[in-house]
Design a protein around this motif. Structure first.
Motif, mmCIF file in Angstrom:
data_model
loop_
_atom_site.group_PDB
_atom_site.id
_atom_site.type_symbol
_atom_site.label_atom_id
_atom_site.label_comp_id
_atom_site.label_asym_id
_atom_site.label_seq_id
_atom_site.Cartn_x
_atom_site.Cartn_y
_atom_site.Cartn_z
ATOM 1 N N GLN A 165 0.315 4.169 -2.642
ATOM 2 C CA GLN A 165 -0.119 3.476 -3.524
ATOM 3 C C GLN A 165 -1.538 2.798 -3.942
ATOM 4 O O GLN A 165 -2.210 2.860 -4.866
ATOM 5 C CB GLN A 165 0.751 2.257 -4.105
ATOM 6 N N ARG A 166 -1.976 2.430 -2.560
ATOM 7 C CA ARG A 166 -3.365 2.306 -2.133
ATOM 8 C C ARG A 166 -3.804 3.023 -0.848
ATOM 9 O O ARG A 166 -2.944 3.043 -0.037
ATOM 10 C CB ARG A 166 -3.430 0.624 -2.136
ATOM 11 N N THR A 204 -4.838 3.411 2.761
ATOM 12 C CA THR A 204 -4.610 2.693 3.578
ATOM 13 C C THR A 204 -4.693 3.491 5.013
ATOM 14 O O THR A 204 -4.422 4.584 5.018
ATOM 15 C CB THR A 204 -3.309 2.042 3.705
ATOM 16 N N MET A 259 -4.607 7.993 -1.667
ATOM 17 C CA MET A 259 -3.708 7.293 -2.721
ATOM 18 C C MET A 259 -3.150 8.602 -3.570
ATOM 19 O O MET A 259 -3.957 9.402 -4.135
ATOM 20 C CB MET A 259 -4.810 6.459 -3.597
ATOM 21 N N SER A 261 0.825 -1.225 -0.009
ATOM 22 C CA SER A 261 0.101 -0.041 -0.042
ATOM 23 C C SER A 261 0.721 1.143 0.048
ATOM 24 O O SER A 261 0.588 2.197 -0.767
ATOM 25 C CB SER A 261 -0.923 -0.023 1.305
#
Length: 695
Positions: A71-72, A74, A123, A38
């Motif tokens: 990147q994600r 979280t 993100m 993430s």
């Protein structure tokens, strides 16, 4: 009467609820073997102050500010923390007003620290996590950052120095980090220390600033590194004495070789040889290092003979204290090998690093190959012995364990197996160079370094670079399979092949099988090289044919007179053994006995090695083996003698080529004396007595 059971049930219910809640809380702690994807780090701002006033008071404290990219979405950030003290209440997320740290958890089994925030990180955004840390310093290298000590030879005053040794998973014992090889980042290192010390790191010092909070302390600010994995970070604080040298090129790299004052004259060998090796690799590879300095530290105590990181190499004094002047001794040869290993690691280890520890064989295999070339540049003829040694040691280990694969499912921690993996990796690189040719091989290596420097690599990426290089060469020998398909048969399977030669008149056919057991199913793509007595050429090592894993046998498109020998696997470049038919063994035994120099020295070494292996595995008769090996009494080159000693003693007397000459001569002279003794005894006590009895 019913109240008591109700009370018990209520108690059990509460206890069960407590256990369930505890399990739920435990399950919320991240527990996977790899870090989540993430977030990824891209920069570390490290400020570290080291106190070396006394052994008992040695300690360090610092702060690392890690820039991460989301990147994600979280709500947590997971990173590695081992045996180091972290001030959890002072951890913060900088420059973010709407997100703050809510909880800090630790998974001690996985050595994870889990930072949980009040809301999800967005993100595509970047954040900076600031973490204070520190610990008392010891002399244990497993701490990652530890202390050493030595005495001044004139005053006997005790001196301390600090040194990092970030082997696999060690840096997490020094500082919080994302400690996986695929997670690369730049490092801005600022070292605090007493002004009587100096600071070393991967990059040079660009400024020395006063420390307003501590009298007599300064801050040494180093330049920012390229993107490297955490295990390549290195730093040291010491008061060593240094000598200076530099490479000779249009963009020279300056070398600083440092040790305790009394050892400086004996560091002259590595100080002078390292720039020569650097210049050789620059010209050979055509790729310049992004450095203007390389520091070499020679210290008394580190866990291995050397530790090689970008811009900073640490050697153990036991192996490296050698004067430059004078003849090349065995001790100097060992120092030369370590220096070549360290300089080659600047390319194959720092510029080209790996994404997974399970691919360590590729990095070390390339490094071993180029190390041998560097040694051969300084001391001609020695490199070929090293390359043959890699092959023979890997062969011997595989025979002991029944074969090994270079693609283990888990990282390898056993030193013996790890060493054998590296040796087999180097042997396969030798074969790869042989069947691709120098032009294609170095074109692929060069482009791979250009395109993947400081970005990490995998075997598949490496094979692809060489595949493109092969396709660019119009005269390259063609096979239908890709280079990856060819090399996967060597890296993904255990063991190695045995090529059996059968001659029928002037025709020659080949059959492949597993070297240890014919019934095993493994098969390989095998590059076939050979030369014949009528037109001997041991230097053309490009394949004249290929054996496919799908073919049980292959008929060579060549006509060889029955009275002429043929030699396969020229200069022992292929990672396989050869079993000839009885007639060819007889022809080879004759030429070796009559004029062994007509066979290339490396091919002689392979023949000796193969004969002893085949005899031991009951594939060759004792009479044939003895007939081929009888020439060894007159052999005067180290490579065949080394193969002979290894085959006879099975490695019990060591692998060093320089020892093999003495041991082999002792064995051959002893064998010759024993044979003469038997003949003399037979003549005197048997043959003559029988004649007398007849009279």
């Amino acid at each position: 009467m019913s109240i008591c059971p109700l009370k018990v049930h209520g108690f059990l219910y509460s206890l069960l609820l407590l256990v369930v809640c505890h399990m739920a809380m435990s399950s919320s702690i991240y527990d996977h073997p790899r870090l989540p994807v993430s977030v990824v780090p891209f920069h570390y701002d490290l400020t570290l102050i080291t106190h070396l006033e006394s052994l008992a008071g040695s300690r360090y404290e610092g702060t690392v500010k890690i820039s991460i990219y989301v990147q994600r979405p979280t709500e947590q950030v997971v990173l590695h923390v081992g045996d180091v003290k972290v001030e959890a209440d002072k951890i913060s997320l900088l420059k973010s007003e709407d997100v703050w740290l809510r909880k800090v958890q630790f998974n001690t089994d996985r050595q994870y620290m889990i930072l949980k925030f009040n809301r999800r990180l967005t993100m595509g955004r970047t954040y900076i996590v600031s973490i204070p840390f520190g610990r008392r310093m010891t002399e244990h290298s497993t701490d990652g950052y530890f202390i050493g000590r030595y005495a001044n030879p004139r005053t006997w005053q005790k001196n301390l120095y600090s040194l990092s040794f970030f082997e696999r998973n060690y840096i997490r014992n020094t500082m919080p980090s994302f400690d996986e090889p695929a997670l690369r980042a730049t490092f801005n290192v600022t070292m605090g220390h007493h002004k009587r010390f100096q600071s070393f790191s991967n990059m040079k010092v660009r400024a020395i600033l006063p420390n307003p909070e501590l009298p007599d302390y300064v801050w040494s600010v180093h330049e920012v590194t390229p993107a490297i994995p955490t295990y390549l970070l290195a730093f040291s604080v010491n008061n060593f004495t240094c000598s200076f040298s530099q490479s000779v090129s249009s963009s020279p790299i300056h070398f600083r070789t440092c040790s305790r004052g009394g050892d400086v004259p004996e560091t002259s060998f590595v100080a002078q040889v390292a720039p020569q090796l650097l210049q050789f690799f620059e010209e050979l590879l055509g790729v310049l290092l992004p450095l203007d300095k390389i520091d070499q530290l020679v210290v008394d105590k580190i866990p291995s003979p050397s530790r090689d990181t970008l811009g900073l190499i640490v050697y153990r004094s036991k192996e490296m204290l050698q004067l430059y002047e004078g003849p090349m001794t065995q001790a100097k040869m060992q120092a030369l090998q370590l220096a070549a290993h360290g300089i080659a690691h600047m390319w194959f280890g720092s510029m080209m690093s790996i994404d997974s520890w399970s691919d360590l064989w590729l990095r070390e295999g390339l490094n071993g190959y180029f190390k041998a070339l560097g040694v051969d540049h300084v001391q001609p003829g020695v490199g070929r012995r090293l390359l043959l040694r890699y092959r023979e040691m890997a062969f011997m280990y595989e025979a002991q364990v029944g074969g090994m694969t270079l693609a283990p499912l888990v990282p390898i921690d056993q030193k013996e197996l790890e060493g054998a993996l590296f040796q087999k990796g180097s042997a396969l690189i030798i074969m790869l160079n042989g069947f691709l040719g120098n032009e294609t091989f170095y074109d692929g290596i060069q482009r791979h370094l250009w395109q993947n420097s400081f970005a990490g690599t995998t075997p598949d990426i490496f094979w692809h670079s060489l595949q493109l290089a092969r396709e660019r060469q119009s005269d390259a020998p063609r096979i239908e399979e890709t280079l990856k398909s060819v090399m996967d048969t060597w890296t993904q399977q255990k063991g190695y092949p045995l090529v059996t030669v059968s001659r029928n008149g002037t025709s020659v056919s080949l059959t492949q099988s597993h070297a240890f057991n014919e019934s095993r199913p493994e098969r390989w793509w095998i590059p076939i090289t050979f030369t014949v007595q009528g037109r001997p050429n041991f230097f053309d090592v490009r394949p004249k044919a290929w054996m496919s894993p799908l073919e049980k046998s292959v008929q060579l498109k060549v006509s060889v007179p029955e009275d002429q020998w043929i030699v396969f696997n020229l200069r022992a470049m292929g990672y396989y053994r050869v079993l000839y038919d009885d007639h060819t063994w007889e022809l080879l035994a004759t030429i070796l006995y009559d004029d062994f120099r007509r066979i290339h020295v490396l091919s002689r070494a392979q023949i000796v090695s193969d004969v002893l292996f085949l005899y031991k595995h009951h594939r060759l008769s004792w009479g044939t083996a003895l007939n081929v090996l009888k020439y060894i009494i007159d052999e005067d080159e180290q490579e065949p003698l080394m193969a002979f000693v290894l085959g006879v003693t099975h490695g019990y007397w060591g692998f060093k080529p320089e020892n093999s000459m003495f041991i082999a001569k002792w064995l051959s002279i002893a064998g010759k004396w024993y044979a003469e003794f038997i003949c003399h005894t037979f003549d005197k006590f048997v043959f003559k007595q029988n004649l007398n009895s007849l009279d």
